[in-house]
Design a protein around this motif. Sequence first.
Motif, short mmCIF file in Angstrom:
data_model
loop_
_atom_site.label_atom_id
_atom_site.label_comp_id
_atom_site.label_asym_id
_atom_site.label_seq_id
_atom_site.Cartn_x
_atom_site.Cartn_y
_atom_site.Cartn_z
N THR A 172 37.44 32.69 56.70
CA THR A 172 37.88 34.14 57.10
C THR A 172 37.41 35.07 55.69
N ARG A 173 37.19 36.19 55.81
CA ARG A 173 36.96 37.06 54.75
C ARG A 173 38.30 37.34 53.93
N GLU A 174 39.45 37.29 54.68
CA GLU A 174 40.76 37.55 53.91
C GLU A 174 41.00 36.20 53.11
N GLY A 175 40.74 35.20 53.58
CA GLY A 175 40.83 33.96 53.07
C GLY A 175 40.03 33.89 51.70
N THR A 176 38.78 34.06 51.70
CA THR A 176 37.92 34.38 50.60
C THR A 176 38.19 35.31 49.65
N GLU A 177 38.84 36.29 49.92
CA GLU A 177 39.51 37.40 49.19
C GLU A 177 40.45 36.85 48.38
N CYS A 178 41.27 35.96 48.82
CA CYS A 178 42.39 35.17 48.20
C CYS A 178 41.91 34.16 47.11
N VAL A 179 40.55 33.45 47.37
CA VAL A 179 40.11 32.83 46.62
C VAL A 179 39.41 33.46 45.43
N ILE A 180 39.01 34.67 45.62
CA ILE A 180 38.20 35.18 44.72
C ILE A 180 39.18 35.91 43.58
N GLU A 181 40.38 36.42 44.04
CA GLU A 181 41.43 36.98 43.31
C GLU A 181 42.07 35.74 42.36
N ALA A 182 42.22 34.43 42.91
CA ALA A 182 42.95 33.56 42.38
C ALA A 182 41.92 33.13 41.14
N ALA A 183 40.84 32.86 41.31
CA ALA A 183 39.57 32.46 40.61
C ALA A 183 39.49 33.53 39.45
N SER A 185 41.60 35.52 38.19
CA SER A 185 43.05 35.48 37.68
C SER A 185 43.39 34.29 36.63
N GLY A 186 42.45 33.18 37.14
CA GLY A 186 42.64 31.89 36.15
C GLY A 186 43.42 30.94 36.78
N LEU A 187 44.17 31.26 38.28
CA LEU A 187 45.18 30.42 38.60
C LEU A 187 44.75 28.99 38.47
N GLY A 188 45.27 28.11 37.86
CA GLY A 188 45.27 26.51 37.80
C GLY A 188 43.86 26.51 37.25
N GLU A 189 43.50 27.00 36.29
CA GLU A 189 42.08 26.75 35.66
C GLU A 189 41.66 25.52 35.14
N SER A 190 42.85 24.67 34.83
CA SER A 190 42.76 23.23 34.22
C SER A 190 42.71 22.47 35.59
N SER A 191 42.49 22.84 36.61
CA SER A 191 42.98 21.90 37.80
C SER A 191 41.56 21.45 38.26
N TYR A 192 41.56 20.16 38.65
CA TYR A 192 40.30 19.89 39.09
C TYR A 192 40.24 19.91 40.62
#
Length: 560
Positions: A172-183, A185-192
Amino acid sequence: MLALRSQLQRVRFIAIAFFAVQCSLASFCQAQLVDAIRNFFRDPLIHAIDKGLGPNGDLAWELNQLEEVPIESEAHAEAILRALASISPERPASTQSWTSIEYEVTSLFSAASYSDSDAYDILWRRGIPELIKLYQRQRSRIESARATGEPVDAESIDDLILMLDVFAAYQTREGTECVIEAAESGLGESSYYWESVFNNYVEGHPQVDRLFEQLGKRLPKGNIAGAMLSTANAISLEQDDFPHPFDTPAGMLRLKAWLTSASELDQSHAYSAAVAIAFLKSPVRDSLLEIAHRHRDFQIRVEAAWAAARAGLEIGTQRLAAYCQDVHASVMAQTYLEELERTDLIPAAAREPEFAAKAEMSHWLQDENELGDAPDEIEVLDQRKLTWFDSDEKVLFSVVRFRAEGESPLDDPMTGVGVVGSMTWSFFDDILAQLPVEDIYAAHCTFEATNHGYVVRREGDDLPDTNRFLSQWSDKKLTKVEFLSVYEVDKELDYPRASLAVAQAELEGKPGFAVFDGEQSRWYPSAQFPADTLATHILDIHLGRQLLGFVPAQERGRAL
């Protein structure tokens, strides 16, 4: 008369009581039977959710204990929505599960995403919007905690990334917007776990262009960028006109940083950076190629050569041809030249049997499940053509010895032997490494037959009755017999017997192993084998020698 009447009344009372007890027992058993039938036909997922949402229920625990079940029906989706609606940040549920309720419910969405079903349709329409609301609440809670200096546990971050994985899968577009925002902002940037999120965005995903266009403007940090690069490379391989998000000045700088990094943590990103060079149009590309060509890791150097060749540069194919003569890089280089339809460039020396066997074993050992790197020493001990158990044609086989130094002078080296032939395999086994080469071939033959299901091993509590084997031994001096293993042989292997066994024993007071195999029964003295040799070693060698037609191991001189 009164005494007789009193006695009759007592008998009547006992009979009535006995009848009542019988009826009660019958009712109780009948109720148990009804419950058993209900439980048998009750859907396990719905039952677990209903039980977890009941009084004093533990939903996370119930879902954690649930075995994997298909999620397909409308009733499944409705149950999952009830579970999702029960999650309240104001009233966090206590649980004995090691996972959170957020994790367990989100995992149900993930499981449903693999099927085109009524459940998926309902969860896509009604569930994802609610899961996004939960994600936003949890995200706000974590950001508030960080603002006040409170610690945030890694599990909470992982739960959020799992939700992002679900949003990406549901497209969904709304779901991808969450992915973009999280990426961004660096959410869990060290997580594999970000690898799993980006892996959803393959060619054909309706949000793939939106995702990479947006993130390409300002590249994320850490493993988020690494996961993004890996997926962008995969799409570029399938789609020639895909605008690679790292084909920008900022992207070039990030690729260069990974290729020149001395950190082992950046190694996988450097590998992806070398691959990405194939899809770059910028003039800076050639300078990145030379940086990758000088990398300390030969695998990255080979990837850079492939990237140059795929980009149409002749220097790439020339370097691949040269790498064909490097025993550790040869298999990779030959594979790429075959892919590029330039097998004419593979040198004849790379196809020589001894070199090819060492190259194949080195390539095998570089897998992360083996050594994870090229060995420091590699040597062919023997080569011969053998008729294997599953073929009438002779095939060239090789026994290869290898050694890898420890990571530090204090670490012991890793040593072993392997076989290259119909199936490449390595044995990190000190016992096998000391044996004559025919024993190694034989042990590998039995191992491969077992791997194909032609041989089944029975040991320990699974050991069948072994008394029937004793009659196969004619020597009366066999004492202290202890059966350890039985091998059952499938008739398709065309072996004379359906089973054979090995026992630890003594013969004329000397220790060893007795193999019970009808007319082929043999005694294997312990003195002819390394210390700590196992019964399975002996039976593997015995059966393999029979299958390959070798002279029995104990009937010729043995040099360990």
